[in-house]
Scaffold this motif. Structure first.
Motif, PDB file in Angstrom:
ATOM      1  N   UNK A 203       0.822  -1.212   0.000  1.00  0.00           N
ATOM      2  CA  UNK A 203       0.000   0.000   0.000  1.00  0.00           C
ATOM      3  C   UNK A 203       0.858   1.265   0.000  1.00  0.00           C
ATOM      4  N   UNK A 204       2.071   1.183   0.571  1.00  0.00           N
ATOM      5  CA  UNK A 204       2.985   2.325   0.604  1.00  0.00           C
ATOM      6  C   UNK A 204       3.775   2.482  -0.700  1.00  0.00           C
ATOM      7  N   UNK A 205       3.530   1.578  -1.651  1.00  0.00           N
ATOM      8  CA  UNK A 205       4.191   1.692  -2.944  1.00  0.00           C
ATOM      9  C   UNK A 205       5.576   1.095  -2.996  1.00  0.00           C
ATOM     10  N   UNK A 206       5.972   0.341  -1.972  1.00  0.00           N
ATOM     11  CA  UNK A 206       7.307  -0.265  -1.960  1.00  0.00           C
ATOM     12  C   UNK A 206       7.368  -1.538  -2.788  1.00  0.00           C
ATOM     13  N   UNK A 207       6.216  -2.085  -3.128  1.00  0.00           N
ATOM     14  CA  UNK A 207       6.143  -3.251  -4.009  1.00  0.00           C
ATOM     15  C   UNK A 207       5.438  -2.832  -5.292  1.00  0.00           C
ATOM     16  N   UNK A 208       5.863  -3.364  -6.441  1.00  0.00           N
ATOM     17  CA  UNK A 208       5.238  -2.974  -7.709  1.00  0.00           C
ATOM     18  C   UNK A 208       3.814  -3.499  -7.788  1.00  0.00           C
ATOM     19  N   UNK A 209       3.042  -2.996  -8.741  1.00  0.00           N
ATOM     20  CA  UNK A 209       1.658  -3.491  -8.892  1.00  0.00           C
ATOM     21  C   UNK A 209       1.638  -5.005  -9.028  1.00  0.00           C
ATOM     22  N   UNK A 210       0.731  -5.627  -8.365  1.00  0.00           N
ATOM     23  CA  UNK A 210       0.658  -7.076  -8.343  1.00  0.00           C
ATOM     24  C   UNK A 210      -0.544  -7.537  -9.154  1.00  0.00           C
ATOM     25  N   UNK A 211      -0.492  -8.790  -9.540  1.00  0.00           N
ATOM     26  CA  UNK A 211      -1.634  -9.378 -10.248  1.00  0.00           C
ATOM     27  C   UNK A 211      -2.523 -10.103  -9.244  1.00  0.00           C
ATOM     28  N   UNK A 212      -3.683 -10.479  -9.681  1.00  0.00           N
ATOM     29  CA  UNK A 212      -4.613 -11.206  -8.819  1.00  0.00           C
ATOM     30  C   UNK A 212      -5.099 -12.460  -9.548  1.00  0.00           C
ATOM     31  N   UNK A 213      -5.405 -13.448  -8.758  1.00  0.00           N
ATOM     32  CA  UNK A 213      -6.001 -14.652  -9.325  1.00  0.00           C
ATOM     33  C   UNK A 213      -7.465 -14.378  -9.649  1.00  0.00           C
ATOM     34  N   UNK A 214      -8.089 -15.345 -10.309  1.00  0.00           N
ATOM     35  CA  UNK A 214      -9.498 -15.186 -10.626  1.00  0.00           C
ATOM     36  C   UNK A 214     -10.333 -15.056  -9.354  1.00  0.00           C
ATOM     37  N   UNK A 215      -9.819 -15.654  -8.276  1.00  0.00           N
ATOM     38  CA  UNK A 215     -10.534 -15.576  -7.003  1.00  0.00           C
ATOM     39  C   UNK A 215     -10.271 -14.258  -6.282  1.00  0.00           C
ATOM     40  N   UNK A 216      -9.378 -13.428  -6.852  1.00  0.00           N
ATOM     41  CA  UNK A 216      -9.114 -12.112  -6.275  1.00  0.00           C
ATOM     42  C   UNK A 216      -7.945 -12.066  -5.314  1.00  0.00           C
ATOM     43  N   UNK A 217      -7.147 -13.159  -5.232  1.00  0.00           N
ATOM     44  CA  UNK A 217      -6.010 -13.163  -4.329  1.00  0.00           C
ATOM     45  C   UNK A 217      -4.808 -12.459  -4.970  1.00  0.00           C
ATOM     46  N   UNK A 218      -4.046 -11.703  -4.156  1.00  0.00           N
ATOM     47  CA  UNK A 218      -2.832 -11.043  -4.655  1.00  0.00           C
ATOM     48  C   UNK A 218      -1.781 -12.110  -4.963  1.00  0.00           C
ATOM     49  N   UNK A 219      -1.051 -11.889  -6.037  1.00  0.00           N
ATOM     50  CA  UNK A 219       0.018 -12.819  -6.402  1.00  0.00           C
ATOM     51  C   UNK A 219       1.343 -12.037  -6.444  1.00  0.00           C
ATOM     52  N   UNK A 220       2.391 -12.658  -5.942  1.00  0.00           N
ATOM     53  CA  UNK A 220       3.701 -12.027  -5.875  1.00  0.00           C
ATOM     54  C   UNK A 220       4.709 -12.875  -6.629  1.00  0.00           C
ATOM     55  N   UNK A 221       5.751 -12.225  -7.155  1.00  0.00           N
ATOM     56  CA  UNK A 221       6.775 -12.904  -7.944  1.00  0.00           C
ATOM     57  C   UNK A 221       8.079 -12.980  -7.150  1.00  0.00           C
ATOM     58  N   UNK A 222       9.064 -13.665  -7.749  1.00  0.00           N
ATOM     59  CA  UNK A 222      10.375 -13.806  -7.084  1.00  0.00           C
ATOM     60  C   UNK A 222      11.000 -12.440  -6.785  1.00  0.00           C
ATOM     61  N   UNK A 223      10.841 -11.491  -7.713  1.00  0.00           N
ATOM     62  CA  UNK A 223      11.403 -10.147  -7.499  1.00  0.00           C
ATOM     63  C   UNK A 223      10.775  -9.468  -6.282  1.00  0.00           C
ATOM     64  N   UNK A 224       9.491  -9.761  -6.062  1.00  0.00           N
ATOM     65  CA  UNK A 224       8.816  -9.175  -4.898  1.00  0.00           C
ATOM     66  C   UNK A 224       9.398  -9.722  -3.604  1.00  0.00           C
ATOM     67  N   UNK A 225       9.724 -11.003  -3.608  1.00  0.00           N
ATOM     68  CA  UNK A 225      10.327 -11.620  -2.424  1.00  0.00           C
ATOM     69  C   UNK A 225      11.687 -10.983  -2.153  1.00  0.00           C
ATOM     70  N   UNK A 226      12.475 -10.773  -3.217  1.00  0.00           N
ATOM     71  CA  UNK A 226      13.791 -10.143  -3.057  1.00  0.00           C
ATOM     72  C   UNK A 226      13.650  -8.720  -2.505  1.00  0.00           C
ATOM     73  N   UNK A 227      12.653  -7.991  -3.022  1.00  0.00           N
ATOM     74  CA  UNK A 227      12.436  -6.617  -2.551  1.00  0.00           C
ATOM     75  C   UNK A 227      12.038  -6.600  -1.081  1.00  0.00           C
ATOM     76  N   UNK A 228      11.204  -7.546  -0.688  1.00  0.00           N
ATOM     77  CA  UNK A 228      10.781  -7.611   0.710  1.00  0.00           C
ATOM     78  C   UNK A 228      11.963  -7.887   1.635  1.00  0.00           C
ATOM     79  N   UNK A 229      12.856  -8.746   1.207  1.00  0.00           N
ATOM     80  CA  UNK A 229      14.041  -9.041   2.024  1.00  0.00           C
ATOM     81  C   UNK A 229      14.945  -7.812   2.115  1.00  0.00           C
ATOM     82  N   UNK A 230      15.056  -7.038   1.018  1.00  0.00           N
ATOM     83  CA  UNK A 230      15.841  -5.810   1.037  1.00  0.00           C
ATOM     84  C   UNK A 230      15.193  -4.778   1.956  1.00  0.00           C
TER      85      UNK A 230
END
Length: 310
Positions: free
Chosen positions: A27-54
């Motif tokens: 929500x603070x914009x530290x992660x790039x726009x994410x995609x959602x599944x058909x059920x509406x769940x947020x999906x994250x990629x490997x780059x997002x995991x790396x960013x979170x660790x940073x």
């Protein structure tokens, strides 16, 4: 090979970061726009995991979310941020050390007094401020509009921002606190402005060219003052008054001015205004582990004050 995708729960388990915290970063914009599944769940990629660790690693250094965003958006390098955080941390350590030193001094007595507690409270208030920045801001204002020798202001800033020793004496703690208060003293500001104007008007005085004959005269008067002082002469004695008179004549000569009543009046004003500036230099010397003032300099100053009726 394509990146794997993760649900927020999977990312939470991988990184140890709560789902609530991950949503907050997104929500603070530290992660790039994410995609959602058909059920509406947020999906994250490997780059997002790396960013979170940073993000987590930078938060551990004390960096703010705003600062972290500068790194993520390539507006600042990791080295720049770490350097800034290290500087902040060292400043905090120094501040805590000063407070601890003040507490140790208070505990030297089996019964600390209210004065001891006030000293600790005062140190706590000012220990987190930057003495050098305060000194620079003060002397920037003092010298505003004046053309001075380029070494004058740096010397004043250095005198006004000595470090408190790791194991200070009670006198040094008192001096450190008193020096901080001077920067808010209007009388001190006016006195330093007067000195700065004098230095701007007569810049050669501060340079002290060894080939200038007035330098030799100045040193000779200092020697005479030391001899008189060591022989037991009081600053109010006739001999001291004669020496003070010679010194004031030399001050006029150094400025290419006549030693008349107007100049004596100016020296009288200097003596009246000089109490706070004398205190400034005395406190600075105490913090450096030196005597508050050179004995002969103090003796000669007292002789001048007696002569001029300051």
């Amino acid at each position: 090979m394509t990146d794997r995708s993760y649900t927020i729960g999977q990312v939470s388990r991988l990184t140890g970061i709560s789902a609530r915290r991950i949503r907050f970063y997104a929500d603070k914009g530290l992660l790039p726009p994410y995609s959602r599944t058909e059920a509406g769940y947020r999906m994250f990629m490997d780059d997002d995991v790396d960013r979170l660790e940073l993000i987590t690693a930078l938060l551990e250094t004390g960096a703010s979310l705003q600062t972290i965003n500068l790194v993520l958006t390539k507006q600042a390098t990791l080295a720049q941020v770490l350097s800034g955080q290290l500087q902040n941390l060292e400043h905090q350590i120094t501040a805590k050390r000063r407070i601890a030193a003040t507490m140790r001094i208070a505990l030297q007595s089996s019964e600390p007094t209210v004065r001891d507690l006030k000293r600790v409270a005062t140190m706590t208030d000012i220990a987190h401020s930057s003495r050098r920045e305060a000194a620079k801001a003060f002397f920037d204002k003092v010298t505003e509009g004046l053309e001075l020798d380029p070494t004058w202001k740096p010397r004043m800033i250095e005198s006004g921002s000595p470090e408190l020793p790791d194991e200070p004496t009670k006198e040094q703690v008192e001096a450190w606190i008193a020096l901080a208060k001077l920067f808010d003293d209007r009388e001190f500001f006016d006195a330093m402005r007067w000195i700065a104007e004098d230095a701007a008007k007569y810049p050669w005085i501060a340079v002290r060219d060894p080939l200038d004959p007035t330098v030799a005269k100045h040193l000779a008067i200092q020697r005479r003052a030391r001899i008189a002082m060591e022989s037991g002469e009081k600053p109010s004695s006739t001999a001291a008054q004669t020496l003070a008179d010679d010194y004031i004549k030399l001050l006029a000569e150094m400025r290419d001015l006549p030693d008349d009543e107007e100049f004596r009046s100016r020296m009288r004003q200097r003596g009246q205004r000089g109490r706070s500036t004398n205190l400034f230099f005395e406190l600075s010397r105490v913090l450096r582990g030196l005597p508050a003032t050179d004995a002969e300099h103090k003796w000669l100053r007292q002789a001048q004050e007696a002569l001029l009726g300051v």
